[in-house]
Scaffold this motif. Structure first.
Motif, PDB file in Angstrom:
ATOM      1  N   LEU A   1      30.171  24.966  43.067  1.00  0.00           N
ATOM      2  CA  LEU A   1      28.822  25.387  42.641  1.00  0.00           C
ATOM      3  C   LEU A   1      28.511  26.840  43.002  1.00  0.00           C
ATOM      4  O   LEU A   1      27.715  27.489  42.320  1.00  0.00           O
ATOM      5  N   GLU A   2      29.127  27.361  44.051  1.00  0.00           N
ATOM      6  CA  GLU A   2      28.797  28.706  44.529  1.00  0.00           C
ATOM      7  C   GLU A   2      28.936  29.805  43.471  1.00  0.00           C
ATOM      8  O   GLU A   2      28.110  30.723  43.418  1.00  0.00           O
TER       9      GLU A   2
ATOM     10  N   ASP B   1      32.270  16.750  48.042  1.00  0.00           N
ATOM     11  CA  ASP B   1      31.572  17.996  48.348  1.00  0.00           C
ATOM     12  C   ASP B   1      31.786  18.992  47.213  1.00  0.00           C
ATOM     13  O   ASP B   1      32.914  19.388  46.919  1.00  0.00           O
ATOM     14  N   LYS B   2      30.714  19.405  46.583  1.00  0.00           N
ATOM     15  CA  LYS B   2      30.794  20.277  45.401  1.00  0.00           C
ATOM     16  C   LYS B   2      30.521  21.754  45.722  1.00  0.00           C
ATOM     17  O   LYS B   2      30.431  22.578  44.816  1.00  0.00           O
ATOM     18  N   THR B   3      30.362  22.092  46.999  1.00  0.00           N
ATOM     19  CA  THR B   3      29.919  23.432  47.385  1.00  0.00           C
ATOM     20  C   THR B   3      30.782  24.527  46.782  1.00  0.00           C
ATOM     21  O   THR B   3      30.275  25.484  46.181  1.00  0.00           O
ATOM     22  N   ILE B   4      32.094  24.419  46.924  1.00  0.00           N
ATOM     23  CA  ILE B   4      32.999  25.467  46.453  1.00  0.00           C
ATOM     24  C   ILE B   4      32.941  25.618  44.930  1.00  0.00           C
ATOM     25  O   ILE B   4      33.154  26.703  44.392  1.00  0.00           O
TER      26      ILE B   4
ATOM     27  N   ARG C   1      27.051  23.950  35.698  1.00  0.00           N
ATOM     28  CA  ARG C   1      26.484  23.408  36.932  1.00  0.00           C
ATOM     29  C   ARG C   1      26.228  21.899  36.796  1.00  0.00           C
ATOM     30  O   ARG C   1      26.556  21.115  37.688  1.00  0.00           O
TER      31      ARG C   1
ATOM     32  N   GLY D   1      36.550  29.918  42.998  1.00  0.00           N
ATOM     33  CA  GLY D   1      35.703  28.757  42.778  1.00  0.00           C
ATOM     34  C   GLY D   1      35.668  28.336  41.326  1.00  0.00           C
ATOM     35  O   GLY D   1      35.676  27.137  41.003  1.00  0.00           O
TER      36      GLY D   1
ATOM     37  N   THR E   1      29.468  19.965  36.759  1.00  0.00           N
ATOM     38  CA  THR E   1      30.027  19.898  38.110  1.00  0.00           C
ATOM     39  C   THR E   1      29.346  18.804  38.924  1.00  0.00           C
ATOM     40  O   THR E   1      30.012  18.014  39.607  1.00  0.00           O
ATOM     41  N   GLN E   2      28.026  18.758  38.826  1.00  0.00           N
ATOM     42  CA  GLN E   2      27.277  17.732  39.558  1.00  0.00           C
ATOM     43  C   GLN E   2      27.635  16.324  39.073  1.00  0.00           C
ATOM     44  O   GLN E   2      27.713  15.383  39.865  1.00  0.00           O
TER      45      GLN E   2
END
Length: 244
Positions: free
Chosen positions: A72-73, A67-70, A57, A105, A60-61
């Protein structure tokens, strides 16, 4: 795979292949490649898996732009698998978290992070070879006619290194580096005792074998900083041992 999301993907891909009716303890044992009766080892691996999720996590950040949504999910889904680890339950209740969306993801995240983690990593054959040598040395240690304190010192460090290799798929190179650094400190703190014990031929022979194996693991992991930080002081220490 060397990046944290890649390691997580590797583990969850194995998790997906396990039959729904499998007992959870057996499923985790297959994922971590350990004995299902080793309860302590299983829960230690689960704890490391939680740390891996957090490492992925954070990576990824830090490294993936936009946009990191996909990306991080999937981490919440894996954490949900670890929230209530009932070892006697059916694996299906955990496996259902690994939907195609979650796996996709992880695949995207692994690919996106690959450019930030270019270092080489140990493959399965290297780990297997090192574990075979380590298990043989640990068995010889328990049988050897060594001073009890020396036997305990070597056996404890060999066992901790064995666990670090077994969980390499979770912790990756940095986890193994941390264990090598810890062993280095433990050995150097006991250097006077080891030197005195090495006056005995059998103790000297086993000490050489121990250092040789540590060096092999250190070289195989191919972390340059560890190579200088670990190998140099331990090699100098070994050269100071009495020649029996």
């Amino acid at each position: 795979m060397n990046n944290p999301t890649g390691r997580l993907l590797d583990l969850m891909t194995t998790a997906q292949t396990i039959h729904d009716n499998a007992v959870t303890s057996e499923a985790w044992a297959k994922i971590f490649q350990c004995d299902s009766s080793d309860t302590v080892g299983l829960f230690q691996a689960l704890a490391k898996l939680l740390l891996l999720v957090e490492e992925a996590r954070q990576a990824t950040q830090e490294f993936i732009p936009g946009d990191k949504t996909i990306f991080l999910e999937p981490f919440a889904a894996v954490e949900n698998m670890l929230r209530h680890p009932h070892m006697g339950s059916s694996w299906s209740s955990y496996k259902r978290n690994l939907t195609e969306s979650v796996m996709q993801g992880l695949r995207f995240g692994s690919h996106a992070l690959a450019f930030s983690y270019p270092e080489k990593s140990l493959d399965e054959s290297q780990i297997k070879d090192l574990l075979t040598s380590l298990n043989e040395l640990l068995e010889d240690c328990l049988k050897a006619d060594l001073p009890q304190a020396l036997k305990t010192l070597f056996a404890q460090n060999l066992e901790s290194l064995r666990r670090a290799l077994v969980t390499y798929r979770i912790s990756g190179p940095l986890g193994l580096q941390d264990e090598l650094d810890r062993i280095s400190g433990a050995i150097l703190r006991q250097q006077d005792f080891i030197k005195a014990s090495a006056e005995d031929p059998e103790s000297y022979s086993f000490t050489n074998r121990f250092f040789e194996l540590i060096g092999r693991v250190n070289d195989s992991v191919q972390i340059v900083q560890t190579g200088f930080a670990l190998a140099a002081p331990l090699t100098l220490f070994l050269m100071q041992l009495p020649k029996s």
